[in-house]
Design an enzyme around this catalytic site. Structure first.
Site: not given
Length: 165
Positions: A135-136
């Site tokens: 989850p950047c």
């Protein structure tokens, strides 16, 4: 993501429609190597030698659909992102950010024990090959504002809004 990290053979790929547009899954065997949004893909993908599949990535697709439906908050997939040891360290730290929460680049640098590596963390974040799952999009500026996202800020906002419900 550079093409050399995915090679040109032994890779399977599949497109899947999502609320963000067609997502491309690329992997080898049961390992997911890449999940890209429409704006993230190099123009030459799929590469010669990649094999299109209509049945592969079923678990990835099911979990991603559940995520978009608001019924999944974490993923349990066999991930095989290709990157430097530092990049993999950053990506591992991203996996620790809970659904619906955000962290700053500075927070990630501190979490990996390299508090002065904020810019390098940003670079690694931008090279994350498995969007959404790693989850950047949950990484924001220290001032709380949205900052760059390889897929485009509109996607980052959409993913954060989804997780805020």
């Amino acid at each position: 993501m550079s093409n050399d990290r995915l090679g040109s053979s032994n890779m399977d790929y599949r497109y899947h429609d999502s609320p963000l547009g067609p997502i491309l899954f690329v992997g080898e065997g049961h390992q997911l190597r890449s999940l890209t949004l429409p704006t993230q893909r190099p123009d030459d993908w799929p590469l010669p030698g990649w094999r299109s599949t209509t049945t592969g990535f079923a678990d990835c697709i099911a979990q991603l659909d559940e995520y978009f439906e608001g019924r999944r908050y974490s993923f349990s997939l066999d991930l095989a992102p290709q990157g430097t040891p530092f990049q993999r360290q950053v990506w591992d730290a991203l996996l620790q950010i809970p659904y619906g929460e955000t962290r700053s680049y500075q927070d990630i640098a501190a979490a990996i024990g390299k508090p002065k590596a904020v810019r390098a963390v940003g670079g690694s974040n931008a090279r994350n090959p498995i969007a959404i799952v790693i989850p950047c999009h949950r990484v924001i500026g220290a001032n709380g504002k949205l900052t760059g996202y390889a897929g485009g800020l509109q996607y980052k906002r959409a993913l954060l809004d989804l997780e805020d419900n």
